[in-house]
Design an enzyme around this catalytic site. Structure first.
Site, mmCIF file in Angstrom:
data_model
loop_
_atom_site.group_PDB
_atom_site.id
_atom_site.type_symbol
_atom_site.label_atom_id
_atom_site.label_comp_id
_atom_site.label_asym_id
_atom_site.label_seq_id
_atom_site.Cartn_x
_atom_site.Cartn_y
_atom_site.Cartn_z
ATOM 1 N N CYS A 420 0.662 -1.135 -0.012
ATOM 2 C CA CYS A 420 -0.112 -0.015 -0.024
ATOM 3 C C CYS A 420 0.852 1.037 -0.050
ATOM 4 C CB CYS A 420 -1.008 0.119 1.173
ATOM 5 S SG CYS A 420 -0.003 -0.057 2.572
ATOM 6 N N HIS A 464 -1.839 0.182 6.751
ATOM 7 C CA HIS A 464 -1.899 0.577 6.153
ATOM 8 C C HIS A 464 -2.075 1.860 5.803
ATOM 9 C CE1 HIS A 464 -4.166 -0.149 1.981
ATOM 10 N NE2 HIS A 464 -4.867 1.146 2.306
ATOM 11 N N ASP A 480 -7.986 6.116 -1.787
ATOM 12 C CA ASP A 480 -6.961 5.018 -1.223
ATOM 13 C C ASP A 480 -6.447 3.979 -3.019
ATOM 14 O OD1 ASP A 480 -5.470 2.845 -0.828
ATOM 15 O OD2 ASP A 480 -7.289 2.215 1.094
#
Length: 679
Positions: A420, A464, A480
């Site tokens: 991520c 994350h 995201d």
């Protein structure tokens, strides 16, 4: 095993038991000890056990002194000191095991016992979980068994009998322990010391590419949250941590901002109310649910002074678990809402780094369709490129080669596979190259629902990274980029598998009963943390208020504790008096105890319960040729169980006359024991 133990001498058996209890106390320390310390401790205990079994002579003092000097030197070379938690624990472990090598007398055994009790306390400097507590409770019982054995030097008392006596002693002390736990004033959370220097893994206020991915394998609990009402959907469950503004080409870091520069926050929608328990953190930012606008301590607890910076909440590092109640809004816009000069700091990029990525971003921005397009449209086009290109989401992207200067170029064009933080970092660099203010946000995304207690568990594996860009009229907007290439990561975050880590196909198994077992255990562990480890001074004050005190303080607590201990002492004294009165009412137990003392001073008591009956003593092999003693022992047995005992004599009380006859026989037995030392 039992037969083998019965062949050992009393001294060997008791020594092996003490060594076993010391090993039980030392085993949890092994992962924290240097290799040489664990090895030497195991060799010392094993050597002492061999000496006990074979009744061999103990090592001489010069050898022990040489081992002690070597231990001190190794401790100093390993830790640079002999003080402190780690060095001190290693040194006490070695001193305990070396002391067992000169275990000759009762005094030496007591020293080993006291060192063992001290090592029990040191376990809680590292871990205060329920497993450690139960294990150390068993170790305390085992050490108490050794202590009782040391107080009974004569005969060969069975371990079962001595273990029962040790357990009873622990139960006798249980009320005092509970009173001290509940009422002894707490000037800080219980056992708060161990959290320092624990080296806990977790979020940080700076990252390099791959740092967040390294948390993917950690199943350590970061926080637990329980919603009062329907929870947010999983793709909205973002727990906001530190905001990273500055990128130097290798790392993202958080800028230190003065409290006067507070961004505006506008909230809307129906808020989610939740209770949260945060495990000890290694950074000041609290990872609360994104959009949290109100925070308060949980009932009966206190929070340190909180500082709010927009949607980010900070607290001083305390090394403690924190329990809080909060409300988060589904719509939460953090300003400024209009273009501002200070937004320029969120478009800064390191010079001379990632030229290919900057050229690609400029080329996209200069296309007619995107030259004057709003930030939201440009963001949508970059996300479309991530979805349509050959990007892959992977938990093991690997570390970049040493000396790599263009990390984003390598990911965006060459590798195209990452975790991520790779996607969030590259996304922010691309937006900044197009003069769109943007930044990286660290935190946790998703959670695992526990149906046993209705809580969501967030682990380090849920760590994350995502991005935020600034849009006029809305402020900072969350986006995201990982969801563009791996939407399943956002909709269904990684779950802990009960058999994870086993080889082959076994590691893919996930039986339902193991899941239920794990959920039940985590619910119990959470209750332990809440009711025991987080029991604090404020909860004590709430207890006193429930007892009717209006404004309790530490003095009130001490008064209640003193009163409770006084009542407990009076109750103990009354119980002891009642036991003594019962003993006076029943003369035979007293006579049998006196008989047991007189004969045990000369020979080992017969097997069975203590005090032994006269008939049991009469059957003792050591008394086979002592007719005088046998006659009197049979006489005592006849007085208690024979025909004369069943026929009362008129005039004088039957129970009053029988003890008198028995006392005469007892005095004769005591005289024989004093004058006859031949058995």
């Amino acid at each position: 095993m039992k037969i083998w133990l019965n062949t050992l001498t009393r001294e060997a058996r008791d020594t092996l038991w003490l060594l076993g209890m010391l090993a039980l106390v030392l085993v949890p320390h092994v992962p924290r000890l240097p290799w040489w310390s664990s090895t030497l401790a195991a060799l010392a205990l094993g050597w002492r056990a061999w000496l006990a079994v074979h009744d061999a002579p103990l090592p001489r003092r010069p050898l022990l002194m040489a081992l002690l000097a070597a231990t001190m030197a190794c401790t100093w070379l390993t830790f640079g000191t002999v003080l402190g938690r780690e060095a001190g624990t290693a040194l006490v472990v070695m001193l305990t095991t070396l002391k067992s090598l000169e275990l000759r007398a009762r005094r030496d055994a007591l020293v080993c016992l006291y060192l063992g009790f001290f090592l029990v306390l040191t376990q809680f400097l590292y871990d205060q979980g329920i497993v450690t507590a139960v294990l150390m409770l068993g170790a305390v019982w085992g050490l108490l068994v050794s202590l009782v054995l040391g107080q009974r030097p004569l005969g060969h008392p069975p371990l079962r009998e001595v273990g029962g006596e040790a357990a009873r002693n622990m139960l006798v002390g249980l009320p005092v322990m509970v009173l001290l736990f509940v009422l002894f004033p707490r000037f800080g959370p219980l056992w708060a010391l161990p959290s320092d220097a624990q080296g806990r893994i977790g979020l940080s206020d700076q990252i390099s590419l791959g740092d967040v991915g390294s948390l993917a394998a950690s199943q350590e609990v970061a926080l637990r949250v329980k919603f009062q009402g329907p929870p947010p959907p999983m793709n909205r469950m973002y727990f906001r941590g530190p905001v990273l503004d500055h990128f130097d080409g290798q790392q993202w870091q958080a800028q230190v901002r003065p409290p006067t520069r507070q961004p505006d926050v506008q909230v809307g929608g129906t808020p989610w109310t939740y209770d949260m328990t945060l495990e000890p953190l290694q950074l000041k930012v609290l990872p609360l649910l994104d959009g949290t606008g109100e925070v308060a301590p949980a009932p009966g607890t206190r929070l340190p002074a909180l500082t709010r910076r927009g949607l980010q909440w900070e607290a001083p590092l305390t090394g403690e678990r924190l329990r809080l109640q909060a409300r988060a809004w589904p719509v939460a816009n953090e300003g400024p809402l209009e273009d501002h000069l200070r937004l320029r700091e969120w478009v800064q990029l390191p010079p001379g780094r990632n030229p290919r990525t900057l050229a690609w971003a400029l080329a996209l921005r200069q296309q007619p369709a995107w030259r004057e397009a709003p930030a939201s449209a440009v963001v949508g086009e970059v996300l479309r490129h991530i979805r349509s290109a050959d990007f892959r989401y992977t938990l093991s992207p690997g570390r970049p080669p040493p000396g790599e200067q263009h990390l984003i170029d390598r990911f965006w064009f060459d590798q195209q596979a990452g975790f991520c933080e790779h996607f969030a970092s590259a996304f922010v660099v691309v937006l900044r190259a197009m003069d769109i203010p943007s930044r990286v946000v660290l935190g946790y995304q998703g959670a695992e629902f526990n149906p046993i207690d209705g809580q969501f568990t967030v682990r380090q594996s849920h760590a994350h990274a995502w991005a935020e860009y600034w849009q006029p009229g809305r402020g900072w907007v969350r986006v995201d980029p990982t969801a563009a290439v791996a939407p399943e990561r956002i909709e269904q975050p990684p779950q802990l598998r009960p058999l994870q880590g086993l080889p082959g196909m076994m590691g893919d198994l996930d039986p339902a009963f193991l899941k239920r077992w794990r959920h039940a255990w985590e619910a119990v562990d959470h209750r332990w943390n809440t009711w025991v480890l987080q029991y604090s001074n404020s909860q004590q004050m709430n207890l006193l208020q429930q007892l009717g005190m209006r404004n309790p303080d530490v003095g009130s607590l001490l008064h209640v504790l003193g009163l409770a201990l006084g009542l407990l002492g009076l109750g103990g004294a009354a119980w002891a008096g009642w036991q003594a009165w019962q003993a006076r009412k029943a003369p035979w137990p007293r006579l049998l105890s006196a008989l047991d003392r007189a004969l045990s001073a000369r020979i080992a008591p017969p097997p069975g319960p203590r005090p032994a009956s006269p008939l049991a003593w009469a059957r003792h092999p050591a008394l086979a040729n002592h007719e005088a003693l046998l006659t009197r022992l049979h006489g005592l047995d006849a007085l208690r169980y024979g025909a004369d005992a069943q026929t009362p004599t008129p005039g004088m009380g039957h129970q009053a006359r029988l003890p008198r006859k028995a006392r005469e026989l007892l005095r004769e037995i005591e005289q024989i024991c004093r004058h006859n030392r031949g058995f």
